[in-house]
Write a protein that holds these residues in place. Structure first.
Motif, PDB file in Angstrom:
ATOM      1  N   ARG A  42     -27.239  -5.708  -0.526  1.00 54.75           N
ATOM      2  CA  ARG A  42     -27.593  -6.754  -1.488  1.00 54.75           C
ATOM      3  C   ARG A  42     -28.453  -6.214  -2.629  1.00 54.75           C
ATOM      4  N   ASP A  43     -29.226  -5.161  -2.382  1.00 51.36           N
ATOM      5  CA  ASP A  43     -30.029  -4.584  -3.462  1.00 51.36           C
ATOM      6  C   ASP A  43     -29.140  -4.163  -4.626  1.00 51.36           C
ATOM      7  N   PHE A  44     -27.989  -3.593  -4.313  1.00 49.92           N
ATOM      8  CA  PHE A  44     -27.095  -3.187  -5.405  1.00 49.92           C
ATOM      9  C   PHE A  44     -26.569  -4.409  -6.141  1.00 49.92           C
ATOM     10  N   LEU A  45     -26.230  -5.455  -5.414  1.00 55.78           N
ATOM     11  CA  LEU A  45     -25.690  -6.659  -6.050  1.00 55.78           C
ATOM     12  C   LEU A  45     -26.708  -7.309  -6.971  1.00 55.78           C
ATOM     13  N   ALA A  46     -27.995  -7.083  -6.703  1.00 59.45           N
ATOM     14  CA  ALA A  46     -29.051  -7.710  -7.497  1.00 59.45           C
ATOM     15  C   ALA A  46     -29.504  -6.866  -8.677  1.00 59.45           C
ATOM     16  N   ARG A  47     -29.381  -5.515  -8.583  1.00 59.97           N
ATOM     17  CA  ARG A  47     -29.909  -4.701  -9.674  1.00 59.97           C
ATOM     18  C   ARG A  47     -29.183  -3.358  -9.862  1.00 59.97           C
ATOM     19  N   GLY A  48     -28.020  -3.226  -9.261  1.00 63.21           N
ATOM     20  CA  GLY A  48     -27.296  -1.963  -9.350  1.00 63.21           C
ATOM     21  C   GLY A  48     -26.738  -1.692 -10.740  1.00 63.21           C
ATOM     22  N   LEU A  49     -26.475  -0.418 -10.992  1.00 64.10           N
ATOM     23  CA  LEU A  49     -25.882   0.032 -12.250  1.00 64.10           C
ATOM     24  C   LEU A  49     -24.611   0.790 -11.928  1.00 64.10           C
ATOM     25  N   ILE A  50     -23.521   0.462 -12.607  1.00 61.04           N
ATOM     26  CA  ILE A  50     -22.261   1.157 -12.392  1.00 61.04           C
ATOM     27  C   ILE A  50     -21.550   1.370 -13.719  1.00 61.04           C
ATOM     28  N   GLU A  51     -20.946   2.527 -13.856  1.00 60.88           N
ATOM     29  CA  GLU A  51     -20.125   2.859 -15.016  1.00 60.88           C
ATOM     30  C   GLU A  51     -18.775   3.337 -14.525  1.00 60.88           C
ATOM     31  N   GLN A  92     -24.894  -3.236 -15.833  1.00 56.97           N
ATOM     32  CA  GLN A  92     -26.211  -3.286 -15.192  1.00 56.97           C
ATOM     33  C   GLN A  92     -26.385  -4.679 -14.597  1.00 56.97           C
ATOM     34  N   LEU A  93     -26.354  -4.766 -13.284  1.00 55.96           N
ATOM     35  CA  LEU A  93     -26.526  -6.053 -12.632  1.00 55.96           C
ATOM     36  C   LEU A  93     -27.985  -6.497 -12.727  1.00 55.96           C
ATOM     37  N   LEU A  94     -28.181  -7.796 -12.915  1.00 51.47           N
ATOM     38  CA  LEU A  94     -29.515  -8.366 -13.102  1.00 51.47           C
ATOM     39  C   LEU A  94     -29.876  -9.377 -12.017  1.00 51.47           C
ATOM     40  N   ALA A  95     -28.871  -9.911 -11.358  1.00 52.54           N
ATOM     41  CA  ALA A  95     -29.073 -10.868 -10.266  1.00 52.54           C
ATOM     42  C   ALA A  95     -27.771 -10.956  -9.484  1.00 52.54           C
ATOM     43  N   ALA A  96     -27.889 -11.280  -8.214  1.00 48.40           N
ATOM     44  CA  ALA A  96     -26.687 -11.440  -7.404  1.00 48.40           C
ATOM     45  C   ALA A  96     -25.948 -12.711  -7.806  1.00 48.40           C
ATOM     46  N   THR A  97     -24.635 -12.599  -7.946  1.00 43.93           N
ATOM     47  CA  THR A  97     -23.799 -13.750  -8.254  1.00 43.93           C
ATOM     48  C   THR A  97     -23.596 -14.586  -6.996  1.00 43.93           C
ATOM     49  N   ARG A  98     -23.706 -15.892  -7.137  1.00 40.13           N
ATOM     50  CA  ARG A  98     -23.433 -16.790  -6.028  1.00 40.13           C
ATOM     51  C   ARG A  98     -22.016 -17.316  -6.136  1.00 40.13           C
ATOM     52  N   ALA A  99     -21.342 -17.432  -5.002  1.00 42.45           N
ATOM     53  CA  ALA A  99     -20.009 -18.027  -5.003  1.00 42.45           C
ATOM     54  C   ALA A  99     -20.105 -19.424  -5.614  1.00 42.45           C
ATOM     55  N   ALA A 130     -22.700   5.348  -9.958  1.00 44.70           N
ATOM     56  CA  ALA A 130     -23.441   4.152  -9.554  1.00 44.70           C
ATOM     57  C   ALA A 130     -24.819   4.576  -9.076  1.00 44.70           C
ATOM     58  N   SER A 131     -25.789   3.730  -9.321  1.00 45.85           N
ATOM     59  CA  SER A 131     -27.158   4.022  -8.907  1.00 45.85           C
ATOM     60  C   SER A 131     -27.898   2.717  -8.671  1.00 45.85           C
ATOM     61  N   LEU A 132     -29.101   2.855  -8.104  1.00 46.19           N
ATOM     62  CA  LEU A 132     -29.921   1.686  -7.805  1.00 46.19           C
ATOM     63  C   LEU A 132     -31.274   1.844  -8.481  1.00 46.19           C
ATOM     64  N   PRO A 133     -31.428   1.291  -9.697  1.00 50.90           N
ATOM     65  CA  PRO A 133     -32.732   1.348 -10.363  1.00 50.90           C
ATOM     66  C   PRO A 133     -33.812   0.673  -9.510  1.00 50.90           C
ATOM     67  N   GLU A 134     -35.062   1.091  -9.725  1.00 49.83           N
ATOM     68  CA  GLU A 134     -36.162   0.498  -8.967  1.00 49.83           C
ATOM     69  C   GLU A 134     -36.299  -0.989  -9.238  1.00 49.83           C
ATOM     70  N   SER A 135     -35.966  -1.396 -10.440  1.00 49.39           N
ATOM     71  CA  SER A 135     -36.011  -2.820 -10.772  1.00 49.39           C
ATOM     72  C   SER A 135     -34.966  -3.102 -11.845  1.00 49.39           C
ATOM     73  N   ALA A 136     -34.527  -4.343 -11.909  1.00 47.68           N
ATOM     74  CA  ALA A 136     -33.583  -4.737 -12.949  1.00 47.68           C
ATOM     75  C   ALA A 136     -34.329  -4.922 -14.263  1.00 47.68           C
ATOM     76  N   PRO A 137     -33.757  -4.510 -15.381  1.00 45.27           N
ATOM     77  CA  PRO A 137     -34.420  -4.746 -16.660  1.00 45.27           C
ATOM     78  C   PRO A 137     -34.521  -6.238 -16.954  1.00 45.27           C
ATOM     79  N   SER A 138     -35.511  -6.595 -17.741  1.00 43.01           N
ATOM     80  CA  SER A 138     -35.694  -7.990 -18.127  1.00 43.01           C
ATOM     81  C   SER A 138     -35.046  -8.218 -19.484  1.00 43.01           C
ATOM     82  N   LEU A 139     -34.076  -9.095 -19.511  1.00 45.49           N
ATOM     83  CA  LEU A 139     -33.373  -9.409 -20.753  1.00 45.49           C
ATOM     84  C   LEU A 139     -33.518 -10.891 -21.058  1.00 45.49           C
ATOM     85  N   SER A 140     -33.617 -11.204 -22.342  1.00 44.13           N
ATOM     86  CA  SER A 140     -33.817 -12.589 -22.765  1.00 44.13           C
ATOM     87  C   SER A 140     -32.497 -13.220 -23.183  1.00 44.13           C
ATOM     88  N   LEU A 141     -32.267 -14.427 -22.717  1.00 46.05           N
ATOM     89  CA  LEU A 141     -31.089 -15.182 -23.153  1.00 46.05           C
ATOM     90  C   LEU A 141     -31.087 -15.339 -24.672  1.00 46.05           C
TER      91      LEU A 141
END
Length: 266
Positions: free
Chosen positions: A58-67, A206-213, A107-118
């Motif tokens: 789940r950590d990857f789903l919440a903040r993982g990075l993939i190219e 860059q994932l920022l939060a886990a997607t909910r079904a 793919a990697s797992l950053p220590e935290s997801a970046p904060s982006l503004s809507l």
């Protein structure tokens, strides 16, 4: 020392045979020099995502990075082998089919997801009346939106079956697969213009939060480049993908050939 992970093998499935993008149709794709209809790049990327999800859960789903970059086609019904080597916290991923390298990525797992503004990503609706693609469709700096997409219940189950994903984390925890975000990125193109056959070339997500079904997912995309290379016409997008109008799910860069040279010469 680099560590090689167990190969993940999947029987590729062309989910887009009936798509408006006829690059996924056997007859049309052969006219462009392919052996048959292409398995969508977003689905090949979903195959690739199996490895970092298995590694970081789940950590990857919440903040993982993939190219991912797509080099050669993957075809319906053929085996696709996803190989990965981990070194210094980074997975180097390769997809092989027919003995050929078809896709590469990391793919990697950053220590935290970046904060982006809507507020930094303009929210605009998809074009009300789509027209044939023209030079102004993807004008650099232009903002593009998408019609909302939702995968819930059977739709979510069917999606996992389509990408051959059997990891129980999605159904058990009520999560949406991040490959759905990539499908929404493709909609930035097709919700705003009428395209001929076109090709997804590569993405960075860059994932920022886990997607909910069941989340209602939209993209707020800016055209960052529109250029010709080897007589193909390319478009590049930078987008924030959002759940339910308020939760940033991912920042994505998306690259596509929206007019292949064979089509331009037709």
């Amino acid at each position: 020392m680099p560590t090689r992970l167990e190969t993940y093998r999947v029987e590729a499935y062309n989910t887009a045979k009936q798509s408006e993008n006829k690059m996924h149709d056997d007859t049309v794709a052969r006219r462009f020099g392919f052996s048959g209809g292409l398995v969508p790049g977003v689905d090949v990327m979903a195959y690739m995502m199996h490895v970092p999800v298995a590694r970081w859960r789940r950590d990857f789903l919440a903040r993982g990075l993939i190219e991912a970059r797509f080099i050669k086609p993957v075809y319906d019904g053929e085996a696709a082998d996803v190989d990965a080597v981990e070194h210094n916290g980074v997975l180097t991923i390769e997809v092989f089919s027919r003995g050929e390298l078809c896709a590469t990525g990391t793919a990697s797992l950053p220590e935290s997801a970046p904060s982006l503004s809507l507020a930094d990503y303009a929210e605009v609706p998809a074009i009300a009346e789509r027209k044939l693609v023209n030079p102004a469709t993807f004008e650099v700096g232009k903002w593009l939106g998408t019609a909302p997409r939702r995968w819930a219940g059977q739709d979510a189950t069917d999606y996992l079956a389509d990408i051959r994903e059997t990891d129980p984390i999605f159904a058990r925890e009520g999560l949406g697969h991040p490959g759905l975000i990539q499908r929404v990125m493709n909609r930035v193109l097709v919700d705003n213009t009428i395209l001929g056959p076109w090709i997804h070339v590569g993405s960075r997500m860059q994932l920022l939060a886990a997607t909910r079904a069941g989340d209602e997912i939209t993209a707020r995309a800016k055209v960052t480049a529109n250029y010709e290379k080897k007589r193909h016409r390319f478009v590049e997008l930078d987008a924030l993908v959002v759940a339910n109008g308020k939760t940033p799910l991912a920042q994505c860069q998306h690259i596509a050939i929206y007019q292949p040279r064979e089509q331009a010469a037709a």
